[in-house]
Write a protein that holds these residues in place. Structure first.
Motif, PDB file in Angstrom:
ATOM      1  N   SER A 242       0.801  -1.220   0.000  1.00 48.32           N
ATOM      2  CA  SER A 242       0.000   0.000   0.000  1.00 48.32           C
ATOM      3  C   SER A 242       0.838   1.277   0.000  1.00 48.32           C
ATOM      4  N   ASN A 243       2.116   1.202   0.300  1.00 50.91           N
ATOM      5  CA  ASN A 243       2.891   2.409   0.524  1.00 50.91           C
ATOM      6  C   ASN A 243       3.707   2.879  -0.673  1.00 50.91           C
ATOM      7  N   HIS A 244       4.134   1.971  -1.525  1.00 46.06           N
ATOM      8  CA  HIS A 244       5.119   2.315  -2.527  1.00 46.06           C
ATOM      9  C   HIS A 244       4.534   2.160  -3.926  1.00 46.06           C
ATOM     10  N   PHE A 245       4.881   3.099  -4.827  1.00 46.08           N
ATOM     11  CA  PHE A 245       4.425   3.065  -6.219  1.00 46.08           C
ATOM     12  C   PHE A 245       2.910   3.077  -6.324  1.00 46.08           C
ATOM     13  N   ALA A 246       2.273   3.926  -5.540  1.00 45.69           N
ATOM     14  CA  ALA A 246       0.814   3.973  -5.542  1.00 45.69           C
ATOM     15  C   ALA A 246       0.281   4.523  -6.861  1.00 45.69           C
TER      16      ALA A 246
ATOM     17  N   GLN B  30      -7.275  -0.668  -6.355  1.00 44.65           N
ATOM     18  CA  GLN B  30      -6.249  -1.375  -5.587  1.00 44.65           C
ATOM     19  C   GLN B  30      -5.837  -0.575  -4.358  1.00 44.65           C
ATOM     20  N   VAL B  31      -5.624   0.720  -4.526  1.00 44.29           N
ATOM     21  CA  VAL B  31      -5.209   1.572  -3.412  1.00 44.29           C
ATOM     22  C   VAL B  31      -6.299   1.614  -2.346  1.00 44.29           C
ATOM     23  N   ARG B  32      -7.544   1.733  -2.778  1.00 42.94           N
ATOM     24  CA  ARG B  32      -8.675   1.810  -1.846  1.00 42.94           C
ATOM     25  C   ARG B  32      -8.841   0.515  -1.058  1.00 42.94           C
ATOM     26  N   GLN B  33      -8.648  -0.625  -1.722  1.00 41.92           N
ATOM     27  CA  GLN B  33      -8.829  -1.906  -1.048  1.00 41.92           C
ATOM     28  C   GLN B  33      -7.714  -2.227  -0.072  1.00 41.92           C
ATOM     29  N   ARG B  34      -6.595  -1.533  -0.165  1.00 48.42           N
ATOM     30  CA  ARG B  34      -5.481  -1.800   0.743  1.00 48.42           C
ATOM     31  C   ARG B  34      -5.539  -0.957   2.010  1.00 48.42           C
ATOM     32  N   ARG B  35      -6.539  -0.074   2.110  1.00 45.33           N
ATOM     33  CA  ARG B  35      -6.706   0.689   3.344  1.00 45.33           C
ATOM     34  C   ARG B  35      -7.292  -0.198   4.421  1.00 45.33           C
ATOM     35  N   GLY B  36      -7.022   0.152   5.663  1.00 40.56           N
ATOM     36  CA  GLY B  36      -7.632  -0.572   6.767  1.00 40.56           C
ATOM     37  C   GLY B  36      -6.966  -1.903   7.031  1.00 40.56           C
ATOM     38  N   ALA B  37      -7.544  -2.669   7.908  1.00 41.03           N
ATOM     39  CA  ALA B  37      -6.952  -3.928   8.354  1.00 41.03           C
ATOM     40  C   ALA B  37      -7.846  -5.096   7.970  1.00 41.03           C
TER      41      ALA B  37
END
Length: 64
Positions: free
Chosen positions: A29-33, A40-47
């Motif tokens: 989620s942190n690199h090459f967003a 993809q970015v939205r789905q990687r938020r949260g736990a």
């Protein structure tokens, strides 16, 4: 025989919920967003919870 130590790197990445389940954060989620889609970015938020197939192994490493 001495006690087995807790794997500190894993303990920093996994937390226990109130009901006793193991919670982890999603990867990539942190690199090459910019190269990832908004979905993809939205789905990687949260736990999310640790999968049942990994639960036994991770619990052993945490020594709970």
């Amino acid at each position: 025989m001495p006690k087995m130590k807790t794997k500190r790197t894993l303990a920093k990445r996994v937390k226990r919920t109130g009901s006793g389940k193991l919670k982890r954060f999603k990867t990539n989620s942190n690199h090459f967003a910019m190269a990832k889609s908004n979905k993809q970015v939205r789905q990687r938020r949260g736990a999310t919870l640790v999968s049942p197939s990994d639960y036994k192994r991770i619990k052993h490493l945490l020594q709970d």
